[in-house]
Motif scaffolding. Structure first.
Motif, PDB file in Angstrom:
ATOM      1  N   PHE A  25       0.821  -1.204   0.000  1.00 29.29           N
ATOM      2  CA  PHE A  25       0.000   0.000   0.000  1.00 29.29           C
ATOM      3  C   PHE A  25       0.858   1.258   0.000  1.00 29.29           C
ATOM      4  N   ALA A  26       1.995   1.201   0.717  1.00 28.91           N
ATOM      5  CA  ALA A  26       2.868   2.379   0.744  1.00 28.91           C
ATOM      6  C   ALA A  26       3.360   2.707  -0.665  1.00 28.91           C
ATOM      7  N   VAL A  27       3.776   1.672  -1.400  1.00 26.63           N
ATOM      8  CA  VAL A  27       4.271   1.882  -2.770  1.00 26.63           C
ATOM      9  C   VAL A  27       3.150   2.443  -3.659  1.00 26.63           C
ATOM     10  N   TRP A  28       1.979   1.813  -3.595  1.00 29.48           N
ATOM     11  CA  TRP A  28       0.871   2.230  -4.476  1.00 29.48           C
ATOM     12  C   TRP A  28       0.394   3.632  -4.147  1.00 29.48           C
ATOM     13  N   ILE A  29       0.224   3.900  -2.840  1.00 35.81           N
ATOM     14  CA  ILE A  29      -0.294   5.217  -2.447  1.00 35.81           C
ATOM     15  C   ILE A  29       0.717   6.297  -2.825  1.00 35.81           C
ATOM     16  N   ALA A  30       2.011   6.023  -2.600  1.00 37.62           N
ATOM     17  CA  ALA A  30       3.038   7.004  -2.978  1.00 37.62           C
ATOM     18  C   ALA A  30       2.968   7.283  -4.477  1.00 37.62           C
ATOM     19  N   LEU A  31       2.866   6.240  -5.284  1.00 35.12           N
ATOM     20  CA  LEU A  31       2.775   6.423  -6.741  1.00 35.12           C
ATOM     21  C   LEU A  31       1.530   7.229  -7.106  1.00 35.12           C
ATOM     22  N   ALA A  32       0.385   6.836  -6.529  1.00 33.10           N
ATOM     23  CA  ALA A  32      -0.873   7.504  -6.874  1.00 33.10           C
ATOM     24  C   ALA A  32      -0.795   8.987  -6.544  1.00 33.10           C
ATOM     25  N   PHE A  33      -0.205   9.303  -5.382  1.00 34.55           N
ATOM     26  CA  PHE A  33      -0.133  10.705  -4.975  1.00 34.55           C
ATOM     27  C   PHE A  33       0.815  11.502  -5.855  1.00 34.55           C
ATOM     28  N   VAL A  34       1.986  10.939  -6.140  1.00 32.97           N
ATOM     29  CA  VAL A  34       2.964  11.671  -6.961  1.00 32.97           C
ATOM     30  C   VAL A  34       2.397  11.907  -8.360  1.00 32.97           C
ATOM     31  N   ARG A  42       6.714  10.692 -16.923  1.00 31.45           N
ATOM     32  CA  ARG A  42       7.095   9.528 -17.730  1.00 31.45           C
ATOM     33  C   ARG A  42       8.183   8.723 -17.010  1.00 31.45           C
ATOM     34  N   LYS A  43       9.142   9.439 -16.420  1.00 31.99           N
ATOM     35  CA  LYS A  43      10.224   8.742 -15.705  1.00 31.99           C
ATOM     36  C   LYS A  43       9.693   8.035 -14.464  1.00 31.99           C
ATOM     37  N   ILE A  44       8.829   8.741 -13.721  1.00 28.26           N
ATOM     38  CA  ILE A  44       8.255   8.141 -12.507  1.00 28.26           C
ATOM     39  C   ILE A  44       7.487   6.879 -12.876  1.00 28.26           C
ATOM     40  N   SER A  45       6.714   6.962 -13.966  1.00 27.90           N
ATOM     41  CA  SER A  45       5.892   5.820 -14.361  1.00 27.90           C
ATOM     42  C   SER A  45       6.735   4.638 -14.820  1.00 27.90           C
ATOM     43  N   ALA A  46       7.871   4.935 -15.470  1.00 26.89           N
ATOM     44  CA  ALA A  46       8.722   3.835 -15.948  1.00 26.89           C
ATOM     45  C   ALA A  46       9.214   3.004 -14.775  1.00 26.89           C
ATOM     46  N   GLY A  47       9.660   3.672 -13.710  1.00 24.61           N
ATOM     47  CA  GLY A  47      10.052   2.939 -12.509  1.00 24.61           C
ATOM     48  C   GLY A  47       8.840   2.381 -11.779  1.00 24.61           C
ATOM     49  N   GLY A  48       7.771   3.191 -11.770  1.00 25.77           N
ATOM     50  CA  GLY A  48       6.569   2.807 -11.031  1.00 25.77           C
ATOM     51  C   GLY A  48       5.933   1.545 -11.561  1.00 25.77           C
ATOM     52  N   ILE A  49       5.934   1.398 -12.866  1.00 19.84           N
ATOM     53  CA  ILE A  49       5.279   0.239 -13.480  1.00 19.84           C
ATOM     54  C   ILE A  49       6.040  -1.040 -13.118  1.00 19.84           C
ATOM     55  N   PHE A  50       7.340  -0.886 -12.918  1.00 16.50           N
ATOM     56  CA  PHE A  50       8.187  -2.010 -12.508  1.00 16.50           C
ATOM     57  C   PHE A  50       7.857  -2.407 -11.064  1.00 16.50           C
ATOM     58  N   ALA A  51       7.797  -1.403 -10.183  1.00 21.40           N
ATOM     59  CA  ALA A  51       7.442  -1.664  -8.781  1.00 21.40           C
ATOM     60  C   ALA A  51       6.020  -2.217  -8.693  1.00 21.40           C
ATOM     61  N   PHE A  52       5.154  -1.710  -9.558  1.00 21.04           N
ATOM     62  CA  PHE A  52       3.757  -2.149  -9.576  1.00 21.04           C
ATOM     63  C   PHE A  52       3.661  -3.642  -9.882  1.00 21.04           C
ATOM     64  N   ALA A  53       4.423  -4.096 -10.877  1.00 23.26           N
ATOM     65  CA  ALA A  53       4.364  -5.503 -11.296  1.00 23.26           C
ATOM     66  C   ALA A  53       4.717  -6.423 -10.123  1.00 23.26           C
ATOM     67  N   PHE A  54       5.775  -6.068  -9.389  1.00 26.95           N
ATOM     68  CA  PHE A  54       6.184  -6.915  -8.262  1.00 26.95           C
ATOM     69  C   PHE A  54       5.159  -6.883  -7.134  1.00 26.95           C
ATOM     70  N   THR A  55       4.732  -5.661  -6.757  1.00 26.68           N
ATOM     71  CA  THR A  55       3.831  -5.563  -5.615  1.00 26.68           C
ATOM     72  C   THR A  55       2.481  -6.225  -5.901  1.00 26.68           C
ATOM     73  N   VAL A  56       1.956  -6.049  -7.119  1.00 25.91           N
ATOM     74  CA  VAL A  56       0.651  -6.647  -7.425  1.00 25.91           C
ATOM     75  C   VAL A  56       0.755  -8.172  -7.444  1.00 25.91           C
ATOM     76  N   THR A  57       1.848  -8.682  -8.008  1.00 27.11           N
ATOM     77  CA  THR A  57       2.022 -10.131  -8.053  1.00 27.11           C
ATOM     78  C   THR A  57       2.055 -10.711  -6.635  1.00 27.11           C
ATOM     79  N   PHE A  58       2.863 -10.080  -5.766  1.00 20.55           N
ATOM     80  CA  PHE A  58       2.973 -10.631  -4.414  1.00 20.55           C
ATOM     81  C   PHE A  58       1.713 -10.364  -3.594  1.00 20.55           C
ATOM     82  N   ALA A  59       1.022  -9.263  -3.869  1.00 16.63           N
ATOM     83  CA  ALA A  59      -0.245  -9.027  -3.173  1.00 16.63           C
ATOM     84  C   ALA A  59      -1.250 -10.114  -3.533  1.00 16.63           C
ATOM     85  N   ALA A  60      -1.287 -10.493  -4.822  1.00 12.27           N
ATOM     86  CA  ALA A  60      -2.199 -11.557  -5.252  1.00 12.27           C
ATOM     87  C   ALA A  60      -1.797 -12.882  -4.597  1.00 12.27           C
ATOM     88  N   PHE A  61      -0.502 -13.135  -4.503  1.00 16.31           N
ATOM     89  CA  PHE A  61      -0.038 -14.364  -3.837  1.00 16.31           C
ATOM     90  C   PHE A  61      -0.477 -14.365  -2.378  1.00 16.31           C
TER      91      PHE A  61
END
Lengths: 177, 393
Positions: B142-151, B172-191
């Motif tokens: 949630f910290a990662v997602w909320i930080a991304l959403a706010f920025v 664009r730069k934030i999203s490039a890194g963000g999409i990478f962090a998103f992939a990991f966090t969503v995968t592990f959240a689903a797990f």
């Protein structure tokens, strides 16, 4: 020498767009627009209908899926029945991947072959290339060509019509064969 | 009825939507909490279902925003502000995560120390699957997602006033890194939240399956939101049939992708036929679950696929609305199908499923509407805005 059609140049893309609509409204059927880049709204201005290629793709894809599924069903249940890892003879799950692959393959064939057929390709030469003007379509020309086999085509009237909608450098396209 | 200034895109009247959503959220959340005292087991199961349903949708919005920045998308600029606002509902979902931590023993078999001690596999997985680490991970996600959403939202809104194109490049730069962090966090959240309900069973594609369902449903929800705004006379000539057509295409593409991922998971397990893997599908086939599984195949994939295939359907607002609504319902069925077979053999739909879905949904929609109406309805100074408004399919 044979007359194949008439071609005219227009000022810019916006003029070409309105001119195309005028040609369409004048009742011409066999005409085309040539420009160095795609112009949004040209399909509507020319009165072009949506390409039927999607239906060819759909039909071919359905055919491919049927062939894929049918072939596997026939082989595994009657032509050469073989028990594989204790699963039933008719194991539809195992067929899905090949069915899907043939669905895509036939769909792609339908798209490529359908596109070629609808465009009447391959064709090594088109009479429009007898024109001097046509080369500008790949540089800075915005052109409309009307073919001579159009029911409304008439050398005098078509020339006057093209001039009236802003056409310049109007050229009669003539050549052998 | 809400109203919008068509020149500046600022809301002159916020309408009743936020109040209705907040009322719905409070009333139905309260009802669900009452249910917790009558049947706590069912409360936690249905709360998890609704939590997963809304969290995946809101995460879909976060992904949609980042995807637009990364690809420098033009067509969707007019829709971006709504997606940014929807992603800002994540703090509400963080609050909704808290009740789950009180139901660890009701939900997660692996949280019982005596079970873990008697089970070699669970003992081996215990360094990952334990209550403390589970909660810590949840908070990190949630910290990662909320930080991304706010920025993403703050920079986008800042551009409205200063019109600085530097924001576009920064996003664009934030999203490039963000999409990478998103992939990991969503995968592990689903797990963590869904797959670990059956701690012996695992599927590496599971995270993708959950994400795709959420993104698909987010597109359906955004389509419905924009149709609602248009029916109230807002964004006329800004969000047009061309944009709805593209939403229809995304629905089509992602309903296929959803079926592709779900199918891949199923066929691999079917082929291998290993009992500890097939048990997951057997639990979703026997005791009445076959009907739910078939409903997913037909209504989550085949019906949307065969209808959205046609050009005319994608340009028909009534049909699009119908299919989008169907997909929203089917995403809930999908989450129900993932969660509920863990809790007993039959299909048990409780009234708490309905109330928790409406309760969390009301709060999410209230947060969305509050954040959305607080700023301009479209990124007014985005350099691509004019092209997006003029977009033609």
């Amino acid at each position: 020498m044979k007359t194949h059609g008439m071609i005219a140049a227009f000022e810019n893309p916006a003029v070409l767009l309105t001119a195309a609509a005028r040609v369409r409204d004048a009742g011409y059927q066999h005409f085309d627009c040539h420009s160095p880049f795609p112009i949004h709204g040209m399909d509507d201005a020319m009165g072009l209908k949506r390409s039927p290629v999607g239906y060819i793709v759909g039909g071919m894809a359905a055919l491919g899926a049927t062939i894929g599924f049918g072939l596997q069903t026939w082989v595994t249940t009657s032509a050469y029945p073989l028990v594989i890892s204790g699963k039933p003879m008719f194991s539809w799950q195992a067929y899905i991947i090949i069915t899907f692959a043939l669905f895509v393959l036939f769909g792609a064939f339908g798209a490529v072959i359908g596109m070629f057929r609808l465009n009447r390709l391959p064709r090594l030469h088109h009479p429009i290339f007898y024109s001097e003007l046509i080369a500008k379509a790949s540089d800075d020309g915005f052109l409309i060509s009307i073919e001579a086999d159009d029911a409304r085509f008439d050398e005098e009237q078509t020339r006057a019509f093209l001039a009236s909608i802003g056409g310049t450098n109007i050229e009669l396209v003539r050549g052998e064969g | 009825m809400a109203a919008l200034d068509s020149q500046t895109y600022t809301f002159t009247d916020k309408g009743r939507f936020g109040v209705i959503a907040l009322g719905t959220g409070i009333v139905f959340t309260a009802l669900t909490v009452v249910g917790a005292f009558t049947d706590s087991h069912m409360f936690f199961a249905s709360w998890l279902t609704s939590f997963a349903f809304w969290t995946t949708i809101v995460l879909g919005a976060l992904f949609f925003v980042m995807l637009q920045h990364v690809t420098a998308a033009v067509w969707s600029v007019v829709t971006r502000r709504a997606a940014e606002a929807l992603a800002l509902a994540l703090p509400v979902l963080l609050l909704c995560f808290i009740p789950l931590t009180f139901g660890m023993h009701d939900l997660f078999h692996w949280s019982h120390a005596e079970e873990v001690a008697a089970d070699h596999v669970l003992a081996w997985k215990a360094p990952y699957l334990n209550t403390t680490f589970f909660i810590v991970r949840g908070l990190v996600f949630f910290a990662v997602w909320i930080a991304l959403a706010f920025v993403l939202h703050r920079r986008s809104v800042a551009q409205d006033t200063d019109g600085d194109v530097a924001h576009t490049y920064a996003l664009r730069k934030i999203s490039a890194g963000g999409i990478f962090a998103f992939a990991f966090t969503v995968t592990f959240a689903a797990f963590d939240w869904l797959m670990s309900l059956n701690p012996h069973w695992y599927s590496t594609i599971f995270g993708v399956y959950v994400f795709v369902g959420g993104f698909l449903t987010c597109m359906a929800v955004l389509l419905l939101i924009f149709q609602m705004l248009r029916r109230q006379g807002m964004l006329e000539g800004v969000v047009t049939i061309e944009h709805f057509h593209d939403f229809g295409r995304l629905l089509f593409a992602f309903t296929v992708f959803w079926a592709y991922i779900g199918g891949s998971q199923y066929y691999l397990i079917w082929y291998a036929n290993v009992p500890e893997e097939t048990v997951w599908f057997l639990a979703r086939w026997d005791n009445g679950w076959k009907a739910v599984s078939m409903a997913l195949i037909f209504l989550h994939f085949l019906v949307p696929f065969l209808t959205l295939l046609f050009y005319r359907v994608k340009r028909n607002t009534v049909l699009l609305r119908t299919i989008a609504s169907l997909l929203v319902v089917m995403h809930f069925v999908d989450m129900f199908w993932l969660v509920m077979p863990t809790f007993g053999p039959g299909v048990h739909f409780s009234w708490m499923h309905l109330t928790s879905a409406l309760g969390i949904g009301g709060l999410v929609m209230w947060m969305f509407w509050t954040r959305y109406t607080a700023h301009r309805a479209v990124p007014a100074s985005d350099p691509k805005l004019a092209d997006s408004i003029a977009h033609r399919v």
